[in-house]
Structures are given as C-alpha cells and as structure tokens.
Write a protein that holds these residues in place. Structure first.
Motif, PDB file in Angstrom:
ATOM      1  N   THR A 122       0.858  -1.176   0.000  1.00  0.00           N
ATOM      2  CA  THR A 122       0.000   0.000   0.000  1.00  0.00           C
ATOM      3  C   THR A 122       0.897   1.230   0.000  1.00  0.00           C
ATOM      4  O   THR A 122       1.791   1.338   0.846  1.00  0.00           O
ATOM      5  N   PHE A 123       0.666   2.105  -0.941  1.00  0.00           N
ATOM      6  CA  PHE A 123       1.448   3.337  -1.029  1.00  0.00           C
ATOM      7  C   PHE A 123       0.687   4.469  -0.356  1.00  0.00           C
ATOM      8  O   PHE A 123      -0.541   4.530  -0.432  1.00  0.00           O
ATOM      9  N   HIS A 124       1.415   5.347   0.311  1.00  0.00           N
ATOM     10  CA  HIS A 124       0.817   6.486   0.990  1.00  0.00           C
ATOM     11  C   HIS A 124       1.806   7.647   0.906  1.00  0.00           C
ATOM     12  O   HIS A 124       2.989   7.432   0.585  1.00  0.00           O
ATOM     13  N   PRO A 125       1.366   8.862   1.174  1.00  0.00           N
ATOM     14  CA  PRO A 125       2.306   9.974   1.166  1.00  0.00           C
ATOM     15  C   PRO A 125       3.454   9.684   2.141  1.00  0.00           C
ATOM     16  O   PRO A 125       3.217   9.324   3.292  1.00  0.00           O
ATOM     17  N   GLY A 126       4.652   9.760   1.654  1.00  0.00           N
ATOM     18  CA  GLY A 126       5.803   9.529   2.513  1.00  0.00           C
ATOM     19  C   GLY A 126       6.314   8.105   2.525  1.00  0.00           C
ATOM     20  O   GLY A 126       7.208   7.782   3.289  1.00  0.00           O
ATOM     21  N   GLY A 127       5.748   7.214   1.689  1.00  0.00           N
ATOM     22  CA  GLY A 127       6.298   5.867   1.642  1.00  0.00           C
ATOM     23  C   GLY A 127       5.306   4.786   1.288  1.00  0.00           C
ATOM     24  O   GLY A 127       4.358   5.006   0.546  1.00  0.00           O
TER      25      GLY A 127
END
Length: 146
Positions: free
Chosen positions: A131-136
């Motif tokens: 899962t991609f999210h802001p910051g990594g």
C-alpha cells in the motif's frame, strides 16, 4: 526514527509502542530486534501449538528481509507490527520509499550478490500486499503457521 547505514545499524529512538497480540512492541532499531519480537510472539502461542522449526525459520527470514529492505532500499523503517491471527503471522513493515520492491532477473551462470530477498518473501508468504501512501509504503505479509 533515523536510519543508520544498514539493517543492524539504525540509530535513534524507537517509535511509540503498538499493541500486538498480547505483546507491546516498539518500532525495531534493526532486523535482529524485529526477529526477537517475532520470536517472542511465536513463543507466546498456547502449549500444544508448537510450530515446526522450518515454519519459525521461514517467519524469521521474511521478517529479516522486509526490515532489512526497509533500511537498505526504503529510506528507513517507519513502522512495524507483528500479529498472530487465525490465518497465521501477519507482518506489516512501513518505510519511507514510494517505490515498490524490485525483482531482478539473474542468470544462473553468473555469480550475483543480492536481489533475492523480495522473491523469497513472495515465495514464503501466503499473501503479500503493498500500500502506497504519502511519505512511503507499507508491505503486509501473511505467513501461514500450519
């Protein structure tokens, strides 16, 4: 958390505690600490639910690879949880990189160092998701314990 030069060198203070099963863990400073957490968690299973050595070895190998890759390639470990579920050991490892792990092809005729961890994780885990999210990103792996 400030990453060090490698998976066993991370410096800085650990993150806030997270409840995991019956155990409270901190974001590990290195791969060895993450393996210790998983070892304690697996040992907390009720008597009569002893795991085969190969199952424990697989769980520790997946733990090592995910945490090591977070330090080496992911800009540092930013989160870690380990939880026993009805399906098995659920590991979640977060890092600071927005890039997916890379699988590189190796010729069997040439000696090559590295690049085996991610395929190993995918082979040993029952399920793997990113899962991609802001910051990594966050990688979740389920290791069957039966």
């Amino acid at each position: 958390m400030n990453p060090g030069n490698g998976p066993d060198d991370a410096a800085g203070s650990a993150g806030p505690p997270e409840a995991v099963g019956r155990e409270t863990v901190l974001v590990p400073r290195n791969a060895a600490s993450a393996r210790d957490t998983v070892t304690r968690l697996l040992a907390s299973r009720p008597a009569g639910h002893r795991l085969a050595e190969v199952v424990v070895a697989d769980a520790l190998l997946v733990t090592s690879e995910l945490v090591t890759n977070a330090f080496r390639h992911g800009g540092g470990l930013t989160g870690f949880t380990a939880e026993l579920t009805d399906e098995g050991l659920l590991l979640a490892v977060a890092d600071a990189s927005p890039h997916a792990p890379v699988t590189s092809a190796h010729s069997p005729r040439t000696a090559h160092v590295g690049g085996y961890g991610w395929p190993l994780v995918c082979r040993l885990a029952e399920r793997v998701s990113i899962t991609f999210h802001p910051g990594g990103k966050r990688i979740v792996a389920l290791i069957a314990l039966s």
